[in-house]
Structure formats: structure tokens, C-alpha cells
Design a protein around this motif. Sequence first.
Motif, PDB file in Angstrom:
ATOM      1  N   ALA A 143      45.500  81.037  44.103  1.00 46.69           N
ATOM      2  CA  ALA A 143      44.911  80.467  43.010  1.00 46.69           C
ATOM      3  C   ALA A 143      45.351  81.403  41.818  1.00 46.69           C
ATOM      4  CB  ALA A 143      43.278  80.197  43.378  1.00 46.69           C
ATOM      5  N   SER A 144      45.183  82.707  42.358  1.00 52.79           N
ATOM      6  CA  SER A 144      45.769  83.360  41.308  1.00 52.79           C
ATOM      7  C   SER A 144      46.624  84.029  40.959  1.00 52.79           C
ATOM      8  CB  SER A 144      45.888  85.290  41.416  1.00 52.79           C
ATOM      9  OG  SER A 144      46.128  85.299  42.731  1.00 52.79           O
ATOM     10  N   GLY A 145      48.069  83.403  41.094  1.00 53.71           N
ATOM     11  CA  GLY A 145      49.099  82.325  40.764  1.00 53.71           C
ATOM     12  C   GLY A 145      49.136  81.585  39.868  1.00 53.71           C
ATOM     13  N   THR A 146      47.897  80.723  38.983  1.00 52.12           N
ATOM     14  CA  THR A 146      48.321  79.904  38.407  1.00 52.12           C
ATOM     15  C   THR A 146      47.406  80.898  36.883  1.00 52.12           C
ATOM     16  OG1 THR A 146      45.266  79.643  38.692  1.00 52.12           O
ATOM     17  CG2 THR A 146      47.005  77.882  39.088  1.00 52.12           C
ATOM     18  N   LEU A 147      46.988  81.682  37.144  1.00 48.69           N
ATOM     19  CA  LEU A 147      46.530  82.641  35.763  1.00 48.69           C
ATOM     20  C   LEU A 147      48.397  83.048  35.268  1.00 48.69           C
ATOM     21  CD1 LEU A 147      44.737  85.290  36.998  1.00 48.69           C
ATOM     22  CD2 LEU A 147      44.109  83.684  35.657  1.00 48.69           C
ATOM     23  N   GLY A 148      49.678  82.958  35.522  1.00 45.98           N
ATOM     24  CA  GLY A 148      50.416  82.697  34.874  1.00 45.98           C
ATOM     25  C   GLY A 148      50.741  81.503  33.331  1.00 45.98           C
ATOM     26  N   ILE A 149      49.835  80.430  33.767  1.00 42.60           N
ATOM     27  CA  ILE A 149      50.168  78.913  32.687  1.00 42.60           C
ATOM     28  C   ILE A 149      49.029  79.106  32.169  1.00 42.60           C
ATOM     29  CG2 ILE A 149      50.946  77.559  35.098  1.00 42.60           C
ATOM     30  CD1 ILE A 149      47.801  76.812  34.998  1.00 42.60           C
ATOM     31  N   ILE A 150      48.241  80.187  32.221  1.00 42.59           N
ATOM     32  CA  ILE A 150      47.715  80.665  30.931  1.00 42.59           C
ATOM     33  C   ILE A 150      47.700  81.999  30.200  1.00 42.59           C
ATOM     34  CG2 ILE A 150      45.047  80.804  32.340  1.00 42.59           C
ATOM     35  CD1 ILE A 150      43.534  79.223  30.571  1.00 42.59           C
ATOM     36  N   VAL A 151      47.256  82.566  30.891  1.00 44.55           N
ATOM     37  CA  VAL A 151      47.951  84.654  30.047  1.00 44.55           C
ATOM     38  C   VAL A 151      48.557  84.428  29.364  1.00 44.55           C
ATOM     39  CG1 VAL A 151      48.019  86.946  30.311  1.00 44.55           C
ATOM     40  CG2 VAL A 151      46.023  85.311  32.418  1.00 44.55           C
ATOM     41  N   PRO A 152      48.891  84.731  28.138  1.00 47.42           N
ATOM     42  CA  PRO A 152      50.290  84.524  27.272  1.00 47.42           C
ATOM     43  C   PRO A 152      51.226  86.187  27.650  1.00 47.42           C
ATOM     44  CG  PRO A 152      48.449  85.884  26.013  1.00 47.42           C
ATOM     45  CD  PRO A 152      47.619  85.489  27.365  1.00 47.42           C
TER      46      PRO A 152
END
Length: 428
Positions: A143-152
Motif C-alpha cells: 500500500a505505501s509503495g503507491t506513495l511514489g506515484i503522487i509524491v513529487p
Amino acid sequence: MTVALVFLGFALFLVSGSPIVWAMAAGIILALSAGDLQMPAAWLAQQTLRGADSISLAAIPLFLLAGELMNRGGLTRHIMGIAESLFGRMRGGLGLVNVATAFVYGGITGSATADTGAIAKIMIPAMEARGYGRAFAAAVTAASGTLGIIVPPSVVLILYGVLTNTSIGGLFVAGVVPGVLLAASFMVTAYIVGVREKFPRLERPLQARQLRIDLVYALPALLMPVLVLASIVLGYATTTEAAALSVLYAWVAGALIYRELSWRDLVPAMIEAVVTTGAVMIIMAVATPFGWILTFEQVPHSVAEWIAAVQAGPSMTILMIILALAFVGLWMDLGPAIIILAPILVPIAKAAGFDPYQIGMIFTVTLGLGLFTPPVGTNIFVVCNVGQVGIGAVSRRLVPFWIATFIVIGLLAAFPGLSSWLPGIMGY
């Protein structure tokens, strides 16, 4: 007729097990051969070449290379150290450490799969060794791996910006608040699960000296996404120039500060970045004639007319878009899904009165849900492979994180300021 042939060829090749890019190409070729476009074969070559001919896309291999260099230079370990000092004493604290590490690391690599793979190799064994269930460790990592698509900086936001003619710098700024909100929702979820199931926590007291040491060691890594974003927002660099600066910074940090990056690491890092870039660029190239046909055949206009005919107001329109994105995300990878759906749905959302940055965040977060949702969630496959745990067990543990993501999507849809406030302040 032409649109039907495009989707027929696409569906047939997709069902046969062909890669998505070849399925898209098959649909285009079938439409050119049997449809009524009346375009020469050279048109396909020209459009495909044009799809990859964008200076903004040059930022993708550079950001990916920077992420590879920082990973090989010991970045993840130092970020995890400061995160553990801050959150390790909370019940289920390593789940929060996992999310915090992914949040910072995602701001460096910009790639969800890269983030998930790198963090999974460290966090899953560490969490299991301290008494956490392997399935939960894998689930929070997916789940936390998806942060890479929105955090610049985010590769996905670059693709979205190029496809929809939206400012990439503005999208990077717009991703800050939703990224923090999504990370916070995952941390709260991990904490609630940790308290309910009495997960372990660090028993030693917080030591200010150790915290300072961890902060000093992690500072070069923590500064990288800040410097990249600041250089773009303050007008010192374009997105591509900022990506080049991030490569230089990553090498300096890994080789001269952390002293864990050697010359021998450069070639493998470059190869990995080039391979990943190739997969992205070929999809972008083929997506251009695919999107051109949809636009030429007025598919977005037809869909918009249908929505208008059912008298759907703005709230119902965005709900329908979110449901469509969530459904497609279950079956299609993030990049191709954006490439296919953006030309159709973004004009409809804009016509309904939604802010371009708000639409971009809703698109990204909703499709990102598919990365950790069966049956084709790539993040699930990564963590299951690393953690040697079954998809079913991980999926059951992911349910609270799916709920948290939908809550964030609802907030983004209901409150435009979460996405547009910061870009407005920065002049985008």
C-alpha cells in the motif's frame, strides 16, 4: 466502426496474453487496415515517433537513474533509521516506519514499483523478525509503495502532464498535500491495526542523541526531494533540468557523503534506469496514435454527451469517473490506463467544472489503488515474491488500506483546495 476495431484488436491481443503496448498497436493497425480512417501506413510511424518526442519525457530516465543511485548509495537504510527513531515506540510502529520510509523514498525514485521492491527487501524481513505477521508486513509495504506515484517527483505525474497538457511543475506541487494526506491515512490505519492486534513496539526510551545522529545521517536523503521541488517552483530549473540535478546530487550523496556508492555501481544503475524507461517510452509512443484515433472519432465528446443526457451533475460526474478509474485499475497497469482514459475522461471532468490539478490527483490516486488490488496489482506481486507469502493472505490484510484510500479519494473530490490550494499560492 473504427473505434470498435481499435478496441476489438486491443481486447483480442490482451486476452491472448500479449503485452499491453502490442495490444494497443494491434488495435491501431486493425483500424487502419479495415476501418475508414483512410490514413497511410506512414501515419502510424509518424504519430508513434511524435509520441516519444517530448522534452518533458527526458525527465523520466533521469529521475529513475537518481533513484537507482540513491538506493545503491544506502538511502533506504538511513531514511528507515530516522523513521524508526520517530515512530518505533508506538504500537505497531514499524508499520508507520514502513509508510514514512515509502513517503520519503517515493519523493526520490518517483516509481511505485521501484519503491515497493526496494523497501520490501528491507522492511518485510525486519518486521517479521520483530514479531509482525509476514502478511501484514507485505500488505503495508504494497500500500505505501503507491506513495511514489503522487509524491513529487513522480513519473506518473510527468506522463499525465504530457498527455493532458497540464503543467508538470504544477502537478508536482499539487501532489504534496494529497501525498501527505494519503501517507497519514496509511499511518493511522497501520496504527489502528497495530493497537487492535497488539503488535510489538520498541521498548527502549527515545534518546535525543541517537535521534540527532539519525537525522544527520538521513538529512542528505531527506533534502533531495525538497531541492528538486524547490528548483522547479522557484524557477531555477525546468522539470528536466531538475531531474539532471537530482542525478548529480544522488551521486554526490551516495559517493562522497554516505560513501556507499562506487564507480562499479554506475553501469548497473544506468542499465536498470534504461530498461524501465524503455518500457515507459514505448507505451507513450504507441499511445499517441491510439489517443489520436479516439479523439478524431470524437469518443470524449460522445461520452460527455451521454453523461449530459442522463443529466448527471458535477457530483455524479466525478463519481462516475472515479468508479470507471477504479474498475479499469483492477485490470490494467497504471501507465496504460492513464494513457487510454485521460483523453476521454479529463475533458469531461473539466467541462463539469473541476480544477485540472484536482482531476490529476483524483486520476493518480484512484488508478494507484489498482497497484495494490487483485487481480493484477503489481505491488502485490512484488511483496509476495519478496516476502514469500500468498496473494490471498496479503489481500485480506490490505482491506483497511483500500478503505483508507477511498476515503482520501472522496476528500480530494469533495474539497478542491486540497489539490489546487498550493499550486495557486505558487503561481501555477
